[in-house]
Design an enzyme around this catalytic site. Sequence first.
Site, PDB file in Angstrom:
ATOM      1  N   LYS A  92       0.837  -1.216   0.000  1.00 46.81           N
ATOM      2  CA  LYS A  92       0.000   0.000   0.000  1.00 46.81           C
ATOM      3  C   LYS A  92       0.862   1.252   0.000  1.00 46.81           C
ATOM      4  CE  LYS A  92      -4.422  -1.654   1.374  1.00 46.81           C
ATOM      5  NZ  LYS A  92      -5.650  -1.501   2.112  1.00 46.81           N
TER       6      LYS A  92
ATOM      7  N   LYS B 151      -3.637  -8.223  -8.128  1.00 46.54           N
ATOM      8  CA  LYS B 151      -4.996  -8.618  -7.727  1.00 46.54           C
ATOM      9  C   LYS B 151      -5.986  -7.517  -8.092  1.00 46.54           C
ATOM     10  CE  LYS B 151      -5.305  -6.755  -3.101  1.00 46.54           C
ATOM     11  NZ  LYS B 151      -5.937  -6.740  -1.850  1.00 46.54           N
TER      12      LYS B 151
ATOM     13  N   LYS C 275      -9.600  -1.947  -5.623  1.00 49.22           N
ATOM     14  CA  LYS C 275     -10.098  -0.584  -5.811  1.00 49.22           C
ATOM     15  C   LYS C 275      -8.950   0.410  -5.827  1.00 49.22           C
ATOM     16  CE  LYS C 275     -12.797  -1.863  -2.434  1.00 49.22           C
ATOM     17  NZ  LYS C 275     -13.712  -2.005  -1.297  1.00 49.22           N
TER      18      LYS C 275
HETATM   19  P1  ADP Z   1      -9.717  -3.960  -1.345  1.00 47.46           P
HETATM   20  O1  ADP Z   1      -8.506  -4.855  -1.308  1.00 47.46           O
HETATM   21  O2  ADP Z   1     -10.309  -3.900  -2.708  1.00 47.46           O
HETATM   22  O3  ADP Z   1      -9.479  -2.615  -0.721  1.00 47.46           O
HETATM   23  P2  ADP Z   1     -10.925  -4.927   1.147  1.00 47.46           P
HETATM   24  O4  ADP Z   1      -9.585  -4.767   1.767  1.00 47.46           O
HETATM   25  O5  ADP Z   1     -12.030  -4.127   1.714  1.00 47.46           O
HETATM   26  O6  ADP Z   1     -10.823  -4.679  -0.435  1.00 47.46           O
HETATM   27  O7  ADP Z   1     -11.283  -6.464   1.165  1.00 47.46           O
HETATM   28  C1  ADP Z   1     -12.560  -7.021   1.469  1.00 47.46           C
HETATM   29  C2  ADP Z   1     -12.517  -8.514   1.269  1.00 47.46           C
HETATM   30  O8  ADP Z   1     -12.339  -8.808  -0.106  1.00 47.46           O
HETATM   31  C3  ADP Z   1     -11.359  -9.212   2.002  1.00 47.46           C
HETATM   32  O9  ADP Z   1     -11.811 -10.450   2.492  1.00 47.46           O
HETATM   33  C4  ADP Z   1     -10.343  -9.433   0.926  1.00 47.46           C
HETATM   34  O10 ADP Z   1      -9.531 -10.547   1.211  1.00 47.46           O
HETATM   35  C5  ADP Z   1     -11.237  -9.690  -0.277  1.00 47.46           C
HETATM   36  N1  ADP Z   1     -10.576  -9.344  -1.529  1.00 47.46           N
HETATM   37  C6  ADP Z   1     -10.139  -8.121  -1.898  1.00 47.46           C
HETATM   38  N2  ADP Z   1      -9.594  -8.144  -3.119  1.00 47.46           N
HETATM   39  C7  ADP Z   1      -9.673  -9.435  -3.551  1.00 47.46           C
HETATM   40  C8  ADP Z   1      -9.307 -10.108  -4.755  1.00 47.46           C
HETATM   41  N3  ADP Z   1      -8.749  -9.469  -5.760  1.00 47.46           N
HETATM   42  N4  ADP Z   1      -9.540 -11.438  -4.857  1.00 47.46           N
HETATM   43  C9  ADP Z   1     -10.130 -12.105  -3.838  1.00 47.46           C
HETATM   44  N5  ADP Z   1     -10.529 -11.525  -2.683  1.00 47.46           N
HETATM   45  C10 ADP Z   1     -10.302 -10.215  -2.533  1.00 47.46           C
END
Ligand code: ADP
Length: 338
Positions: free
Chosen positions: A112, A199, A202
């Site tokens: 990050k 991955k 957002k």
């Molecule tokens: P982001 O990574 O998009 O900011 P969050 O941290 O809020 O999203 O993650 C919310 C949930 O979604 C967590 O359980 C995270 O492991 C899952 N997650 C986020 N991105 C992915 C992805 N690319 N593939 C699978 N699971 C994901």
Amino acid sequence: MEARKNILSAIQPTGDIHLGNYFGAVKNWVQLQADYNCAFGVVNYHSMTVPYKSAQLQERTWRMAFLLMACGIEAESIFLQSLIPEHTELSWILACNCSYGELQRMTQFKDKTDQLKETDKEAFISAGLYLYPVLQAADILMYHADYVPVGKDQEQHLELSRNIAQRFNHLFGKPYFKHPEPLFTELPKVLSTADPSRKMSKSLGEKHYISLLAEDARVQKQIRSAVTDTGESASNEMSAGVKNLFELLKACGNMDAHEELLADYQKGELKYVALKDAVSTAIINEITPIRERFNEINSQKKIYKQMLQESSATIRKRAQQTLYEVKEICGLPKLKLK
Ligand code: ADP
């Protein structure tokens, strides 16, 4: 009868749910509700770890909760993290049971930080971002979670939660906190269609994620421009981009098309355009009912906000009980529970 096991998971209101969140976590949450005692958090304190706008955070917090309901999560299982101040309180206590070195090993902090610096060399890197995994441990341990259904990207943080629990229990000579285990879905990591070496997320920017609220044309456009071959994989190996498209098709439950197209691939006859068309149709079929439910909920904001305030207040009682017990164990004075 044995008591139901506890499940805790959470999502940051940094934007709308995307296919990575959905197939990696949220879709699974919906199914788990039938058999477990579930709590799902909209973790807005986590969203403050990177630069944000206050009006946007407010709006996105509610929107995320509505979107979870639209996906099929019951309102009673949802809480807004900022309505339960015990999360930050427990986080401090746990931070004192977590070593500095352990936090330095968290790869997501590095990722990050790099991402923030990619867009702004002088980017402000908050201590909150560094402490984020401790707040996450507090979210999880607060509700004595047995299982935490998350994507693969959270594996290291979950291991840290277990280590913190273990250290706390050892230090105070009491098996108080459970050791939470992850629950991965069949598709624990969805990749960005624009760059399958990363991955879906957002924080990478618009072309790197597909929102559950995306209009049909947008889904079609993003899938049509999905990277299929980066020229990096060996010639006899399926590229990460193509594999990701097949996985998405499977995650949408479109097994017939999956089998047929995979057979074509194995015969060397697959046309990427056919795969892409099948994937965008499958995604559109999956997300259209969610978007419709979301629009209904969003048109009655007041009712649903009230519901979420009540569910957060009810879930808070569990958090207050935990803090009461933790303070007792740590030797801190405490107020009587109401
Ligand atoms: P982001 O990574 O998009 O900011 P969050 O941290 O809020 O999203 O993650 C919310 C949930 O979604 C967590 O359980 C995270 O492991 C899952 N997650 C986020 N991105 C992915 C992805 N690319 N593939 C699978 N699971 C994901």
